[in-house]
Design an enzyme around this catalytic site. Structure first.
Site, short mmCIF file in Angstrom:
data_model
loop_
_atom_site.label_atom_id
_atom_site.label_comp_id
_atom_site.label_asym_id
_atom_site.label_seq_id
_atom_site.Cartn_x
_atom_site.Cartn_y
_atom_site.Cartn_z
N ASP A 9 0.90 -1.11 -0.04
CA ASP A 9 0.04 -0.07 -0.04
C ASP A 9 0.82 1.23 -0.21
OD1 ASP A 9 -1.72 2.18 0.74
OD2 ASP A 9 -3.13 0.78 2.00
N GLU A 69 -7.21 5.79 -6.34
CA GLU A 69 -8.67 5.24 -6.51
C GLU A 69 -8.91 6.19 -7.66
OE1 GLU A 69 -10.43 3.13 -5.25
OE2 GLU A 69 -9.00 2.32 -3.98
N THR A 119 -5.10 14.17 -13.52
CA THR A 119 -6.36 14.04 -14.38
C THR A 119 -6.66 15.62 -14.77
OG1 THR A 119 -8.54 13.74 -14.37
CG2 THR A 119 -7.48 14.33 -12.39
N ASP A 120 -7.30 15.58 -16.03
CA ASP A 120 -8.05 16.89 -16.35
C ASP A 120 -8.98 17.42 -15.31
OD1 ASP A 120 -9.74 15.26 -17.31
OD2 ASP A 120 -9.92 15.71 -19.34
N GLU A 121 -9.59 16.52 -14.67
CA GLU A 121 -10.87 17.02 -13.55
C GLU A 121 -10.53 17.81 -12.89
OE1 GLU A 121 -13.34 13.77 -12.65
OE2 GLU A 121 -13.16 12.64 -14.32
N TYR A 160 -13.11 12.70 -5.82
CA TYR A 160 -12.24 12.11 -6.67
C TYR A 160 -11.38 13.39 -7.31
CZ TYR A 160 -9.67 10.75 -10.78
OH TYR A 160 -8.34 10.48 -11.79
N SER A 212 -9.46 14.94 -4.43
CA SER A 212 -8.27 14.49 -3.83
C SER A 212 -7.02 14.71 -4.85
CB SER A 212 -8.84 13.03 -3.51
OG SER A 212 -8.85 12.12 -4.79
N LYS A 213 -7.57 14.41 -6.28
CA LYS A 213 -6.21 14.59 -7.28
C LYS A 213 -5.85 16.00 -7.08
CE LYS A 213 -4.86 11.60 -9.79
NZ LYS A 213 -4.02 10.63 -9.76
P1 NAD Z 1 -7.09 1.91 -11.82
O1 NAD Z 1 -8.36 2.34 -10.97
O2 NAD Z 1 -7.42 1.04 -13.14
O3 NAD Z 1 -5.91 1.51 -11.32
C1 NAD Z 1 -5.45 2.00 -9.97
C2 NAD Z 1 -4.20 1.09 -9.55
O4 NAD Z 1 -4.07 1.68 -8.27
C3 NAD Z 1 -4.84 -0.33 -9.24
O5 NAD Z 1 -4.02 -1.33 -9.73
C4 NAD Z 1 -4.98 -0.34 -7.77
O6 NAD Z 1 -4.68 -1.49 -7.18
C5 NAD Z 1 -3.80 0.50 -7.43
N1 NAD Z 1 -3.86 1.23 -6.07
C6 NAD Z 1 -4.79 1.74 -5.46
N2 NAD Z 1 -4.73 2.16 -4.05
C7 NAD Z 1 -3.56 1.93 -4.06
C8 NAD Z 1 -2.86 1.93 -2.58
N3 NAD Z 1 -3.26 2.53 -1.54
N4 NAD Z 1 -1.53 1.41 -2.83
C9 NAD Z 1 -0.98 1.02 -3.92
N5 NAD Z 1 -1.77 0.84 -5.08
C10 NAD Z 1 -3.16 1.12 -5.06
O7 NAD Z 1 -6.82 3.41 -12.35
P2 NAD Z 1 -6.24 4.05 -13.93
O8 NAD Z 1 -7.56 4.35 -14.58
O9 NAD Z 1 -5.33 3.04 -14.64
O10 NAD Z 1 -5.72 5.46 -13.59
C11 NAD Z 1 -4.24 5.65 -13.03
C12 NAD Z 1 -3.83 7.06 -12.58
O11 NAD Z 1 -4.20 7.79 -13.90
C13 NAD Z 1 -4.63 7.43 -11.46
O12 NAD Z 1 -4.06 8.24 -10.91
C14 NAD Z 1 -5.83 8.34 -12.05
O13 NAD Z 1 -6.09 9.59 -11.51
C15 NAD Z 1 -4.94 8.84 -13.54
N6 NAD Z 1 -5.81 9.18 -14.65
C16 NAD Z 1 -6.55 8.16 -15.30
C17 NAD Z 1 -7.41 8.66 -16.27
C18 NAD Z 1 -8.60 7.45 -16.91
O14 NAD Z 1 -9.15 7.95 -17.91
N7 NAD Z 1 -8.55 6.40 -16.28
C19 NAD Z 1 -7.05 9.77 -16.89
C20 NAD Z 1 -6.20 10.52 -16.41
C21 NAD Z 1 -5.56 10.33 -15.36
O1 DAU Z 2 -11.07 12.87 -17.50
C1 DAU Z 2 -10.39 12.01 -16.75
C2 DAU Z 2 -10.99 11.05 -15.87
O2 DAU Z 2 -11.58 10.23 -16.91
C3 DAU Z 2 -9.80 10.28 -15.12
O3 DAU Z 2 -9.32 11.03 -14.12
C4 DAU Z 2 -10.90 9.40 -14.41
O4 DAU Z 2 -9.90 8.28 -13.34
C5 DAU Z 2 -11.68 8.46 -15.25
O5 DAU Z 2 -12.58 7.36 -14.40
C6 DAU Z 2 -12.44 9.30 -16.23
O6 DAU Z 2 -13.52 9.92 -15.61
P1 DAU Z 2 -15.08 9.95 -16.08
O7 DAU Z 2 -15.97 10.26 -14.88
O8 DAU Z 2 -15.07 11.22 -17.11
O9 DAU Z 2 -15.11 8.38 -16.54
P2 DAU Z 2 -16.45 7.48 -16.70
O10 DAU Z 2 -15.94 6.19 -17.55
O11 DAU Z 2 -16.88 7.17 -15.46
O12 DAU Z 2 -17.53 8.04 -17.29
C7 DAU Z 2 -17.45 8.88 -18.64
C8 DAU Z 2 -18.82 9.74 -18.93
O13 DAU Z 2 -19.88 8.71 -19.14
C9 DAU Z 2 -19.11 10.64 -17.63
O14 DAU Z 2 -19.80 11.67 -18.34
C10 DAU Z 2 -20.14 9.78 -17.08
C11 DAU Z 2 -20.80 8.88 -17.96
N1 DAU Z 2 -21.14 7.68 -17.69
C12 DAU Z 2 -20.52 6.85 -17.16
C13 DAU Z 2 -20.90 5.39 -16.63
C14 DAU Z 2 -20.11 4.67 -15.79
C15 DAU Z 2 -22.54 7.18 -17.88
O15 DAU Z 2 -23.39 8.07 -18.87
N2 DAU Z 2 -22.97 6.12 -17.49
C16 DAU Z 2 -22.36 5.23 -16.88
O16 DAU Z 2 -22.73 4.09 -16.44
#
Ligand code: NAD
Ligand code: DAU
Length: 352
Positions: A61, A86, A132-134, A158, A161-162
């Site tokens: 962790d 997360e 993230t862009d969020e 979320y 926290s980021k």
């Molecule tokens: P994900 O949820 O698929 O993976 C997260 C990983 O982190 C998992 O393998 C989990 O086991 C690990 N993890 C969680 N808590 C932990 C802890 N306390 N200690 C060690 N490991 C831990 O996430 P993702 O979508 O691959 O995103 C990865 C990173 O990129 C994140 O920081 C997210 O904020 C960022 N990000 C994601 C997106 C997206 O679209 N998914 C876009 C922009 C930025």
């Molecule tokens: O912008 C970057 C972010 O993109 C990352 O930082 C996050 O980790 C990643 O999860 C993602 O966030 P979003 O909330 O944009 O992704 P999600 O796939 O959850 O949702 C995409 C869009 O679709 C959002 O506008 C919500 C909508 N949605 C999502 C789900 C899961 C639905 O309409 N129905 C659904 O069931």
């Protein structure tokens, strides 16, 4: 030159692509993947690299400060690529504490471990924080783009926290002089994404004839990037970015959710051999997500102009590749949704 790289969250969606890229492209690096294996972490995402001689997996962790410090010493870590987090907005609405713990305290634990291990000898060191862009909040429909100068305005637990973790990273740069980088990326899609996120969830539901829950009217806009392009951007920035800087990463690829969902339905039906439009009936409008940001869109021109990175894939091609991957890997999807993989890793690595 940095060669001992600690990648956190490497068993997750984006992390597994980053680990794969680094382990195969840089055989003379040592890649240490630190991951807690939460519900989102899955070592099946890394089957093809787990035997690589330059790759080590450590189940831990990031909040466990003593363990993290020990890892810095044991592997003489000189570079960090921090992805562990997360990551799902909906979960952050129901369980905000876990997001603050991992994303804020976990990041702080890594920063402080790096500061103590590097002890002011910053030359050749780098802490690359993947964000993230969020954090920038929401844009108006048809308005401008997020740039690196856009003021932070997070709305969900979320993104709050980021944002907080980004601020800690910059505080370590400004207070201690630690070489840090922050990258803020838009929505990723591609193989190995946990099916709680829109694209894999909907592909799986179409496959199983289940409803497709569209939040609100489906008017929200996201800017989509193929995950391997994100991994390439991280590689480029980790090696050639300016320490201390921030880079936005995005696909210049905005889609309204409802339009993306129609494309997904069309592509999935086609690849399943269903009649055109067969799964349209599954589209179900449901209550909107609380605090649902209307639009995200990234201006990635700094990264393009300074470092020459560009997205490599057209969206329709990326979606077809992605749908095909999930349909061809139904065993992966079934394992993840049945929880079978968790039981398997619990037996291997103990309770989480
Ligand atoms: P994900 O949820 O698929 O993976 C997260 C990983 O982190 C998992 O393998 C989990 O086991 C690990 N993890 C969680 N808590 C932990 C802890 N306390 N200690 C060690 N490991 C831990 O996430 P993702 O979508 O691959 O995103 C990865 C990173 O990129 C994140 O920081 C997210 O904020 C960022 N990000 C994601 C997106 C997206 O679209 N998914 C876009 C922009 C930025
Ligand atoms: O912008 C970057 C972010 O993109 C990352 O930082 C996050 O980790 C990643 O999860 C993602 O966030 P979003 O909330 O944009 O992704 P999600 O796939 O959850 O949702 C995409 C869009 O679709 C959002 O506008 C919500 C909508 N949605 C999502 C789900 C899961 C639905 O309409 N129905 C659904 O069931």
């Amino acid at each position: 030159m940095r060669r001992n790289i600690l990648i956190t969250g490497g068993a997750g969606f984006i992390g597994s692509h980053v680990v794969r890229l680094f382990a195969t492209k840089y055989p003379d690096y040592r890649i240490v993947n630190l991951d807690k294996l939460t519900y989102a972490g899955n070592l099946a995402n890394l089957r093809d690299v787990e035997q690589a001689p330059n790759y080590t997996f450590v189940k831990a962790d990031i909040c466990d400060f003593d363990t993290v410090c020990a890892l810095f010493r044991r592997y003489a870590v000189d570079g960090v690529i921090h992805l562990a987090a997360e990551s799902h907005v909906d979960r952050s609405i129901t369980d905000p504490f876990t997001f603050a713990r991992t994303n804020v305290m976990g990041t702080l634990s890594l920063l402080e471990a790096a500061r103590r291990a590097w002890n002011g000898a910053w030359e050749g060191k780098l802490f690359h924080h993947v964000s993230t862009d969020e954090v920038y909040g929401a844009l108006e429909a048809g308005g401008g783009l997020f740039t690196e100068e856009t003021k932070y305005d997070p709305h969900s637990p979320y993104s709050a926290s980021k944002a907080s973790s980004d601020h800690f990273v910059r505080a370590y740069r400004d207070t201690y002089g630690m070489p840090t980088l922050v990258t803020n990326c838009s929505n990723n899609y591609g193989p190995y994404q946990f099916p709680e996120k829109l694209i894999p969830l909907f592909i799986n539901n179409i496959r199983q004839g289940r409803p497709l829950p569209v939040y609100g009217r489906g008017e929200n806009v996201r800017d989509w990037l193929y995950v391997e392009d994100h991994a390439r951007a991280i590689d480029t920035i980790f090696h050639r970015g300016r320490a201390g800087a921030t880079y936005n990463i995005g696909g210049f690829n905005e889609w309204r959710n409802i339009d993306l969902i129609r494309l997904l339905v069309r592509t999935t039906d086609q690849l399943l051999g269903n009649p055109e439009g067969a799964s349209e009936r599954l589209v179900t409008f449901v209550t909107d997500r609380a605090g649902h940001d209307l639009r995200y869109a990234i201006d990635a021109s700094k990264l393009r102009d300074e470092l020459g990175w560009e997205p490599s894939l057209q969206f329709e091609e990326g979606i077809e590749r992605t749908v095909r991957w999930y349909l061809d890997h139904s065993d992966w999807m079934d394992g993840v949704t049945s929880g079978a993989y968790e039981k398997y890793y619990e037996a291997m690595y103990g309770n989480r």
